[in-house]
Design an enzyme around this catalytic site. Structure first.
Site, PDB file in Angstrom:
ATOM      1  N   ASP A  40      -9.893  -0.137 -10.988  1.00  0.00           N
ATOM      2  CA  ASP A  40      -8.769  -0.563 -10.133  1.00  0.00           C
ATOM      3  C   ASP A  40      -7.796  -1.345 -11.019  1.00  0.00           C
ATOM      4  O   ASP A  40      -8.012  -2.531 -11.279  1.00  0.00           O
ATOM      5  CB  ASP A  40      -9.321  -1.422  -8.988  1.00  0.00           C
ATOM      6  CG  ASP A  40      -8.236  -1.876  -8.023  1.00  0.00           C
ATOM      7  OD1 ASP A  40      -7.102  -1.376  -8.118  1.00  0.00           O
ATOM      8  OD2 ASP A  40      -8.541  -2.744  -7.171  1.00  0.00           O
TER       9      ASP A  40
ATOM     10  N   GLU B 134      -2.991  -6.039 -12.807  1.00  0.00           N
ATOM     11  CA  GLU B 134      -4.381  -6.058 -12.329  1.00  0.00           C
ATOM     12  C   GLU B 134      -5.335  -5.559 -13.405  1.00  0.00           C
ATOM     13  O   GLU B 134      -5.170  -4.464 -13.931  1.00  0.00           O
ATOM     14  CB  GLU B 134      -4.513  -5.165 -11.086  1.00  0.00           C
ATOM     15  CG  GLU B 134      -5.939  -5.033 -10.583  1.00  0.00           C
ATOM     16  CD  GLU B 134      -6.043  -4.265  -9.270  1.00  0.00           C
ATOM     17  OE1 GLU B 134      -5.204  -3.367  -9.027  1.00  0.00           O
ATOM     18  OE2 GLU B 134      -6.955  -4.577  -8.487  1.00  0.00           O
TER      19      GLU B 134
ATOM     20  N   HIS C 134       0.827  -1.217   0.000  1.00  0.00           N
ATOM     21  CA  HIS C 134       0.000   0.000   0.000  1.00  0.00           C
ATOM     22  C   HIS C 134       0.857   1.262   0.000  1.00  0.00           C
ATOM     23  O   HIS C 134       0.524   2.260   0.639  1.00  0.00           O
ATOM     24  CB  HIS C 134      -0.977  -0.012   1.183  1.00  0.00           C
ATOM     25  CG  HIS C 134      -2.054  -1.039   1.023  1.00  0.00           C
ATOM     26  ND1 HIS C 134      -2.811  -1.516   2.055  1.00  0.00           N
ATOM     27  CD2 HIS C 134      -2.483  -1.697  -0.085  1.00  0.00           C
ATOM     28  CE1 HIS C 134      -3.662  -2.419   1.596  1.00  0.00           C
ATOM     29  NE2 HIS C 134      -3.477  -2.551   0.306  1.00  0.00           N
TER      30      HIS C 134
ATOM     31  N   TYR D   6       6.530 -10.246  -5.223  1.00  0.00           N
ATOM     32  CA  TYR D   6       7.275  -9.179  -4.553  1.00  0.00           C
ATOM     33  C   TYR D   6       8.457  -9.823  -3.850  1.00  0.00           C
ATOM     34  O   TYR D   6       8.273 -10.570  -2.897  1.00  0.00           O
ATOM     35  CB  TYR D   6       6.372  -8.472  -3.532  1.00  0.00           C
ATOM     36  CG  TYR D   6       4.995  -8.165  -4.091  1.00  0.00           C
ATOM     37  CD1 TYR D   6       4.739  -6.989  -4.776  1.00  0.00           C
ATOM     38  CD2 TYR D   6       3.958  -9.105  -3.972  1.00  0.00           C
ATOM     39  CE1 TYR D   6       3.482  -6.728  -5.318  1.00  0.00           C
ATOM     40  CE2 TYR D   6       2.702  -8.856  -4.503  1.00  0.00           C
ATOM     41  CZ  TYR D   6       2.461  -7.681  -5.180  1.00  0.00           C
ATOM     42  OH  TYR D   6       1.222  -7.434  -5.716  1.00  0.00           O
TER      43      TYR D   6
HETATM   44  N1  GLY Z   1      -5.890  -0.819  -5.291  1.00  0.00           N
HETATM   45  C1  GLY Z   1      -6.244  -1.674  -4.241  1.00  0.00           C
HETATM   46  C2  GLY Z   1      -6.281  -3.061  -4.694  1.00  0.00           C
HETATM   47  O1  GLY Z   1      -5.758  -3.385  -5.732  1.00  0.00           O
HETATM   48  O2  GLY Z   1      -6.885  -3.889  -4.084  1.00  0.00           O
HETATM   49 MN    MN Z   2      -5.373  -2.091  -7.319  1.00  0.00          MN
HETATM   50 MN    MN Z   3      -7.506  -4.424  -6.504  1.00  0.00          MN
END
Ligand code: GLY
Ligand code: MN
Ligand code: MN
Length: 438
Positions: free
Chosen positions: A269, A406, A241, A386
């Site tokens: 996201d 993502e 984070h 990571y």
């Molecule tokens: N950006 C927050 C997550 O990927 O869960």
């Molecule tokens: Mn994210």
């Molecule tokens: Mn996410």
């Protein structure tokens, strides 16, 4: 955007899901002070917005199925000329009815004294128990008022049910208009990520990349991020984070960006990890392609009938196999999975529901079993690797590399659709795209 008709349908659906002779109460989010005389930009509570579309603080929505004077009562701020001059528009009682479809609009100051009358004779009260202290207090005070009047025929409610469960199950399934809204949030976020890829140069600072992305979102009218952007160069990417976004970007490092805009209260996201100088080094490429393989394998498991956990299990399988092949883990794949030996390198889940909240609502299990995917659900798919900078168990060349990929994925009738598919993702695509921007 969501129409007045759809908000109405949602309220009807909620009332259908409620027990007979029940009432539901929901309070708006309070305005939040940032520091003296300065407030954070206002963001309505997602459940409240979902059922009303009403984006003002100091409001309570009441849903009373079968009530003759109207089923949707909105308590809100009265229209105030002075307030309009200082802080701009607010609906007022007339606006609550005309623009938001309230059957009845009453001043918020009257809520506490009206509540006993509203609850009188109702068997069940649905409200977000324990979420809003003020609403908890007001409900209990109203119940006690009714208890004190039972001799004169008052009937206090006997059952309290968490409203959130009902609303969250509805929110999990996105309507065509919600999907359209999410497409827009994703589309603009994709533009922002593309711009980041093309402007990135060694020597820039993480915040400069963040600024380019904000500019791209804002110029499309999307002024708010769905969550604080993570712009993490080099081993900052290993801090899941990381939001300081203050470091200088170094030639030879990767840059991990996890950022998504909010549009019409819906979140995107998205994460991409690309080389600061436009070319992946060999170790970076090997790990990147492994994460990508895991991500594609996870996405391939998204279709109606498969369970929520299958994409994650698939991603773990691919990652562990690959980590063994590359020499970061030693042993038998099934044992490494069973013992969770991959957790030092992959410590989060492969995704979450996505919607009005970035980590959206909805149960992941039903009766203790992972729930099945169904059309209309939207989820993220975001495996990562990571390698902690100080990890002495692996060859030096891997240390400090952090990668996540993502995408936002809609479950369809036949399988799924990657909503963020327009953003370059393979090594070749990213390198070519970055090259084109030089
Ligand atoms: N950006 C927050 C997550 O990927 O869960
Ligand atoms: Mn994210
Ligand atoms: Mn996410």
């Amino acid at each position: 955007m969501i129409t007045l008709g759809e908000f109405k349908q949602r309220r009807k659906a909620l009332m259908r899901h409620m027990k007979k002779n029940a009432i539901a109460l929901l309070a708006s989010a309070p305005a939040q002070v940032r520091n003296r005389d300065v407030e954070y930009p206002y963001r309505q509570d997602s459940d409240f917005h979902y059922l009303t579309g009403f984006d003002e603080p100091e409001a309570v929505a009441v849903f009373a199925s079968g009530r003759e004077q109207g089923e949707f009562i909105l308590f809100c701020r009265k229209y105030d000329e002075t307030k309009a001059i200082w802080t701009g528009k607010h609906a007022g009682l007339e606006g609550a009815k005309e623009k938001f479809g309230a059957d009845e609009a009453l001043p918020i100051e009257d809520f506490a004294e009206t509540l006993p009358t509203l609850l009188d004779g109702k068997q069940t009260v649905n409200y977000p128990i324990g979420v809003d202290k003020e609403l908890d207090r007001q409900v209990m005070a109203a119940v006690n008022t009714l208890r004190g009047k039972t001799r004169t025929g008052a009937k206090p409610p006997e059952e309290f049910v968490a409203l959130d469960r009902l609303v969250h199950e509805m929110r999990l399934f996105k309507s065509p208009d919600e999907i359209q809204t999410m497409r827009k949030a994703v589309e603009v976020s994709v533009h922002a990520h593309k711009r980041a890829m093309q402007v990135c140069r060694p020597g820039m600072h993480e915040y400069q990349i963040e600024a380019e992305m904000s500019h791209e979102c804002m110029r499309h009218g999307l002024r708010h991020s769905a969550y604080p952007s993570i712009v993490a160069g080099g081993h900052n990417a290993c801090v899941l984070h990381y939001t300081e976004n203050a470091a200088q970007l170094r030639d030879g490092d990767l840059l991990l960006i996890d950022a998504g805009a909010e549009f019409g209260n819906y979140a995107a996201d998205i994460t991409r990890t690309f080389p600061v100088n436009g070319r992946y080094s060999e170790p970076q490429r090997l790990l990147y392609e492994l994460v990508l393989e895991a991500q594609l394998a996870a996405i391939a498991k998204i279709r109606p009938g498969n369970t929520w956990i299958q994409p994650h299990e698939e991603a773990v399988r691919v990652l562990v196999k690959g980590l063994v092949k590359l020499g970061l883990l030693q042993g038998r794949v099934y044992k490494l999975i069973r013992d969770e030996a991959y957790k030092p390198f992959f410590m989060h889940r492969t995704g979450h529901w996505l919607g009005m909240d970035v980590h959206d609502v909805g149960d992941y299990k039903i009766d203790d079993k992972w729930r099945k995917l169904e059309p209309g659900m939207v989820l993220t798919v975001e495996p990562g690797l990571y390698v902690p900078p100080a990890c002495m168990d692996v060859d030096e060349k891997w240390r400090g590399i952090g990668i996540r990929i993502e995408d936002d994925v809609l479950v369809t009738q036949k399988g799924c659709e990657v909503l963020s598919a327009a953003l370059p993702k393979t090594v070749a695509e990213i390198e070519a795209f970055m090259e084109a921007g030089r």
